[in-house]
Write a protein that holds these residues in place. Structure first.
Motif, PDB file in Angstrom:
ATOM      1  N   PHE B 135       0.891  -1.265   0.009  1.00 46.61           N
ATOM      2  CA  PHE B 135      -0.101   0.032  -0.112  1.00 46.61           C
ATOM      3  C   PHE B 135       0.884   1.244  -0.164  1.00 46.61           C
ATOM      4  O   PHE B 135       0.420   2.273  -0.699  1.00 46.61           O
ATOM      5  N   LYS B 136       1.848   1.231   0.746  1.00 40.26           N
ATOM      6  CA  LYS B 136       2.773   2.296   0.559  1.00 40.26           C
ATOM      7  C   LYS B 136       3.430   2.664  -0.721  1.00 40.26           C
ATOM      8  O   LYS B 136       3.742   3.745  -0.960  1.00 40.26           O
ATOM      9  N   LYS B 137       3.616   1.439  -1.636  1.00 42.18           N
ATOM     10  CA  LYS B 137       3.817   1.715  -2.856  1.00 42.18           C
ATOM     11  C   LYS B 137       3.020   2.750  -3.541  1.00 42.18           C
ATOM     12  O   LYS B 137       3.456   3.712  -4.349  1.00 42.18           O
ATOM     13  N   ILE B 138       1.720   2.512  -3.416  1.00 48.23           N
ATOM     14  CA  ILE B 138       0.736   3.383  -3.907  1.00 48.23           C
ATOM     15  C   ILE B 138       0.971   4.933  -3.541  1.00 48.23           C
ATOM     16  O   ILE B 138       0.985   5.915  -4.335  1.00 48.23           O
ATOM     17  N   GLN B 139       1.485   4.864  -2.174  1.00 51.80           N
ATOM     18  CA  GLN B 139       1.547   6.327  -1.754  1.00 51.80           C
ATOM     19  C   GLN B 139       2.912   7.062  -2.546  1.00 51.80           C
ATOM     20  O   GLN B 139       3.047   8.036  -2.640  1.00 51.80           O
ATOM     21  N   GLU B 140       3.823   6.265  -2.364  1.00 45.75           N
ATOM     22  CA  GLU B 140       4.935   6.491  -3.206  1.00 45.75           C
ATOM     23  C   GLU B 140       4.907   7.072  -4.714  1.00 45.75           C
ATOM     24  O   GLU B 140       5.622   7.957  -4.983  1.00 45.75           O
ATOM     25  N   LYS B 141       3.928   6.360  -5.126  1.00 47.32           N
ATOM     26  CA  LYS B 141       3.598   7.087  -6.539  1.00 47.32           C
ATOM     27  C   LYS B 141       2.859   8.242  -6.640  1.00 47.32           C
ATOM     28  O   LYS B 141       2.342   8.642  -7.472  1.00 47.32           O
ATOM     29  N   GLU B 142       2.498   8.456  -5.504  1.00 47.27           N
ATOM     30  CA  GLU B 142       1.544   9.626  -5.099  1.00 47.27           C
ATOM     31  C   GLU B 142       0.269   9.556  -5.757  1.00 47.27           C
ATOM     32  O   GLU B 142      -0.290  10.539  -6.498  1.00 47.27           O
ATOM     33  N   MET B 143      -0.128   8.397  -5.636  1.00 52.94           N
ATOM     34  CA  MET B 143      -1.522   8.060  -6.009  1.00 52.94           C
ATOM     35  C   MET B 143      -2.521   8.387  -4.938  1.00 52.94           C
ATOM     36  O   MET B 143      -2.376   8.071  -3.885  1.00 52.94           O
ATOM     37  N   PRO B 144      -3.594   8.884  -5.472  1.00 52.18           N
ATOM     38  CA  PRO B 144      -4.739   9.024  -4.324  1.00 52.18           C
ATOM     39  C   PRO B 144      -5.070   7.791  -3.592  1.00 52.18           C
ATOM     40  O   PRO B 144      -5.134   6.830  -4.610  1.00 52.18           O
ATOM     41  N   MET B 145      -5.393   7.594  -2.473  1.00 50.89           N
ATOM     42  CA  MET B 145      -5.533   6.414  -1.697  1.00 50.89           C
ATOM     43  C   MET B 145      -6.402   6.841  -0.656  1.00 50.89           C
ATOM     44  O   MET B 145      -6.261   7.704   0.083  1.00 50.89           O
ATOM     45  N   VAL B 146      -7.602   6.183  -0.510  1.00 54.71           N
ATOM     46  CA  VAL B 146      -8.425   6.328   0.610  1.00 54.71           C
ATOM     47  C   VAL B 146      -8.670   5.121   1.449  1.00 54.71           C
ATOM     48  O   VAL B 146      -8.960   4.115   0.710  1.00 54.71           O
ATOM     49  N   VAL B 147      -8.639   5.050   2.655  1.00 54.05           N
ATOM     50  CA  VAL B 147      -8.965   3.902   3.602  1.00 54.05           C
ATOM     51  C   VAL B 147     -10.300   3.671   4.112  1.00 54.05           C
ATOM     52  O   VAL B 147     -10.523   4.925   4.487  1.00 54.05           O
ATOM     53  N   PHE B 148     -10.968   2.893   3.881  1.00 53.95           N
ATOM     54  CA  PHE B 148     -12.329   2.924   4.585  1.00 53.95           C
ATOM     55  C   PHE B 148     -12.624   1.517   5.364  1.00 53.95           C
ATOM     56  O   PHE B 148     -12.112   0.400   5.100  1.00 53.95           O
ATOM     57  N   ASP B 149     -13.321   1.824   6.399  1.00 58.96           N
ATOM     58  CA  ASP B 149     -13.918   0.728   7.189  1.00 58.96           C
ATOM     59  C   ASP B 149     -12.908  -0.124   8.164  1.00 58.96           C
ATOM     60  O   ASP B 149     -12.498   0.433   9.092  1.00 58.96           O
ATOM     61  N   ARG B 150     -12.050  -0.761   7.376  1.00 64.29           N
ATOM     62  CA  ARG B 150     -10.836  -1.404   8.270  1.00 64.29           C
ATOM     63  C   ARG B 150      -9.690  -0.651   7.796  1.00 64.29           C
ATOM     64  O   ARG B 150      -8.827  -0.760   7.145  1.00 64.29           O
ATOM     65  N   ILE B 151      -9.755   0.594   9.030  1.00 66.11           N
ATOM     66  CA  ILE B 151      -8.444   1.339   8.659  1.00 66.11           C
ATOM     67  C   ILE B 151      -7.480   0.923   9.434  1.00 66.11           C
ATOM     68  O   ILE B 151      -7.244  -0.122  10.530  1.00 66.11           O
ATOM     69  N   THR B 152      -6.098   1.323   9.265  1.00 69.72           N
ATOM     70  CA  THR B 152      -5.082   0.938  10.121  1.00 69.72           C
ATOM     71  C   THR B 152      -4.108   2.234  10.606  1.00 69.72           C
ATOM     72  O   THR B 152      -4.002   3.046   9.387  1.00 69.72           O
ATOM     73  N   PRO B 153      -3.490   2.333  11.436  1.00 67.31           N
ATOM     74  CA  PRO B 153      -2.746   3.657  11.838  1.00 67.31           C
ATOM     75  C   PRO B 153      -1.294   3.559  10.942  1.00 67.31           C
ATOM     76  O   PRO B 153      -0.682   4.572  10.770  1.00 67.31           O
ATOM     77  N   HIS B 154      -1.193   2.246  10.353  1.00 67.46           N
ATOM     78  CA  HIS B 154       0.344   2.269   9.468  1.00 67.46           C
ATOM     79  C   HIS B 154      -0.173   2.946   8.081  1.00 67.46           C
ATOM     80  O   HIS B 154       0.932   3.440   7.492  1.00 67.46           O
ATOM     81  N   LEU B 155      -1.210   3.432   7.818  1.00 65.81           N
ATOM     82  CA  LEU B 155      -1.350   4.043   6.671  1.00 65.81           C
ATOM     83  C   LEU B 155      -1.951   5.535   6.943  1.00 65.81           C
ATOM     84  O   LEU B 155      -2.926   5.805   7.430  1.00 65.81           O
ATOM     85  N   LYS B 156      -0.905   6.511   6.426  1.00 68.23           N
ATOM     86  CA  LYS B 156      -1.459   7.911   6.288  1.00 68.23           C
ATOM     87  C   LYS B 156      -2.225   8.232   5.071  1.00 68.23           C
ATOM     88  O   LYS B 156      -1.664   8.512   3.988  1.00 68.23           O
ATOM     89  N   ALA B 157      -3.528   8.220   5.237  1.00 68.24           N
ATOM     90  CA  ALA B 157      -4.381   8.581   4.242  1.00 68.24           C
ATOM     91  C   ALA B 157      -5.745   8.931   4.528  1.00 68.24           C
ATOM     92  O   ALA B 157      -6.211   8.647   5.705  1.00 68.24           O
ATOM     93  N   PRO B 158      -6.372   9.764   3.923  1.00 72.89           N
ATOM     94  CA  PRO B 158      -7.710  10.094   4.433  1.00 72.89           C
ATOM     95  C   PRO B 158      -8.509   8.823   4.506  1.00 72.89           C
ATOM     96  O   PRO B 158      -8.294   7.634   3.849  1.00 72.89           O
ATOM     97  N   SER B 159      -9.641   8.689   5.447  1.00 72.20           N
ATOM     98  CA  SER B 159     -10.170   7.466   5.778  1.00 72.20           C
ATOM     99  C   SER B 159     -11.800   7.872   6.237  1.00 72.20           C
ATOM    100  O   SER B 159     -12.037   9.128   6.588  1.00 72.20           O
ATOM    101  N   VAL B 160     -12.322   6.761   6.069  1.00 68.84           N
ATOM    102  CA  VAL B 160     -13.665   6.774   6.670  1.00 68.84           C
ATOM    103  C   VAL B 160     -14.155   5.704   7.406  1.00 68.84           C
ATOM    104  O   VAL B 160     -13.695   4.560   6.723  1.00 68.84           O
ATOM    105  N   ARG B 161     -14.589   5.690   8.450  1.00 71.01           N
ATOM    106  CA  ARG B 161     -15.005   4.480   9.374  1.00 71.01           C
ATOM    107  C   ARG B 161     -16.152   4.678  10.148  1.00 71.01           C
ATOM    108  O   ARG B 161     -16.485   5.968  10.298  1.00 71.01           O
TER     109      ARG B 161
END
Lengths: 344, 344
Positions: B135-161
């Motif tokens: 998932f971090k690879k997604i962010q390295e590419k500076e691609m938009p990423m949203v985490v939902f429902d099952r979020i995790t503190p390991h991922l810095k991204a906009p989220s909804v839960r």
DNA sequence: TTGTAGGCGTTATCAT
DNA sequence: ATGATAACGCCTACAA
């Protein structure tokens, strides 16, 4: 967006030509071992990823399969899982679109995927669909297309489904054997194939046992719990009450069950009930609901296999795989103790 | 495969240049009305469809969103429906991939979609996942990423839960108010965020009411019915029996319920039970199971909205939408009659 | 208003 | 063994 490395970058940095890099990458035979090593090393370092878009554009294939389903309920999501399993194995990526049982949505989704996003389709037709032009367009493009579960005679394509007739037959005959005399059926929408075929099975079973079908006991209603609830209320309030109900989905069985309980009737004593799909919850309600089980996962796998076969062989439109469903007998319809042991 | 028409074909047949066709097609201002009409007419006739691949390649965006989910159960498929709704509206096509709760599958799926198939991701993390490099690879590419429902503190991204803590709290406090004293919790796997947060809510409620949490009543088990069944059997066979159980999913509640019934205990008299998700079947089993409802469809819609916002605004990693769940009280836990009327 | 040319990332063909 | 070039379908300066 720090842009990804391309073979061009690699070529430039290594001072070799683009085509050499391309060759090295694809393990072409005619490339110097050292060159290859250098290319590999650098591509690793730059974490090079071939651009699928460019590839697809060039080769005119995407290795994606468009899967169009009316919804993602228990049965269909299990089937999709089966499709996914086989497709992934074969190097395909699956794009799932839900049509929400809406004709419009189905069209939009199909058109979108058709825009060179997929190499072909695996389709389960929405219950609302009566016109099939959007699907025929797929065939006009001579794209592979497989129809699964909810098939239709309007589409000439390889297909896989369960033997819905047999399912309807098993359910109905079971009720007859349990001594029920006036067996109603809650069938789905009239234009839905699985609905009619399950109904046919019902009629067959009645005929076999010399029971005359009664139109008042054949109800067409929408494919969900609420309609089934209302329909059952009406059935039970009428003067020609049924003593058993076969619903062509478990959701509908639940609706029927609520109406039955509300009226104070006991299952299986006063009235028998059999559903279809064998969803997990049939085993959890009280009484447990007898239901026709279908091999959904397996069916999905076969759909994908057919698709892959179809890719290489366009003469498959006549292929029609049919899987056998199997009635699971539970309390809601079991009023004669089984000979050998207990109800599952 | 009778190949689709391209602007080239149109240009040739009309004896004009490719760029003119391109312009006419996209309603550019500077193109002769007659030319445009001719182009439109012919493109209609040839049923021209712009090639998305070529477009994507050129513009470096696909207008596809990759949605990665651990499964397509009731809750998640509802959320996906919400995502779909908003995404479609915004001109995006959704590619859904199930990871089957498997870390390996999740990686493979992510990598595949990453190969220039999507512009970004909307993700719900598999329960098995402990490493987040893919998932971090997604962010390295500076691609938009949203985490939902099952979020995790390991991922810095906009989220909804949803507010899982509050859900756990509501469920537990309700049981306390119903007079239950020894409330057990069947929590999910230890590394799953929602599991722990619901557990926290449970602890909070106990603390608030001055009940000391008892480790013997806190059970971590896998997220499914069978494990919950076994866990409950053990709880009920032990010497420090609970008089209520809160399970963090309805599937688990069912497992618990089976074990409870097997032991001849009555709900809600002998033992209380509350689940989570408010799946339709909670309302169908006997007794009906109280459960924490979550606004799944709404949550999906928000996830997609966040994604679309994120496309234009990369400074959103701190955004964290939290929706409130709401306990639905039913028979399985209601042993004090409600003041105003009847149980729903 | 229209046309020309170059490029997106890759492969394939033909030379070298 | 390697390189140059055209092509996939489309867009976009820039030129006419």
């Amino acid at each position: 967006m720090n842009k990804p490395a391309t073979i061009k970058d690699i070529a430039r940095q290594l001072n070799i030509s683009i085509s050499t890099v391309s060759r090295a990458m694809r393990n072409a035979p005619d490339v110097n071992a050292d060159t290859r090593k250098a290319v590999m090393a650098l591509s690793e370092e730059l974490s090079y990823q071939p651009n699928k878009l460019a590839l697809s554009l060039k080769q005119k294939q995407t290795h994606n399969i468009g899967v169009i389903v009316p919804n993602l309920d228990y049965v269909l999501s299990t089937m999709v899982k089966g499709i996914d399993e086989v497709a992934l194995e074969a190097g395909y990526t699956v794009m799932v679109c839900q049509s929400n049982e809406s004709f419009g949505r189905e069209m939009v989704n199909t058109r979108r995927l058709l825009d060179s996003l997929v190499d072909g389709f695996i389709i389960s037709v929405s219950s609302e669909t009566k016109v099939f032009d959007h699907f025929k367009k797929i065939q006009e493009k001579e794209m592979p297309m497989v129809v699964f579960d909810r098939i239709t005679p309007h589409l000439k394509a390889p297909s896989v489904r369960i033997d819905n007739m047999d399912g309807g037959f098993q359910a109905t005959e079971h009720l007859i054997e349990q001594g029920y005399k006036r067996i109603a059926i809650l069938a789905g929408p009239k234009n839905l194939g699985i609905s009619n075929t399950r109904l046919e099975g019902y009629i067959h079973a009645l005929n076999k046992h010399k029971i005359k079908p009664d139109n008042d006991l054949i109800i067409h209603c929408d494919f969900n719990q609420d309609y089934a609830y209302v329909a059952t209320q009406e059935l039970l309030a009428g003067k020609k009450k049924p003593d058993a109900i076969f619903t062509i989905s478990d959701r509908m069985a639940i609706g029927a069950m609520l109406a039955i309980k509300e009226r104070g009737l006991k299952m299986p004593q006063d009235i028998g009930l059999v559903g279809f799909n064998n969803e997990p919850f049939t085993n959890l309600v009280t009484p447990r609901i007898s239901s026709v089980d279908q091999p959904s996962f397996e069916l999905g796998k076969i759909a994908a296999k057919l698709f892959i076969e179809r890719v290489h062989n366009s003469d498959m439109d006549h292929v029609e795989e049919i899987l056998k469903p199997k009635l699971c007998i539970r309390e809601s319809s079991q009023r004669i103790a089984p000979k050998n042991g207990r109800v599952k």
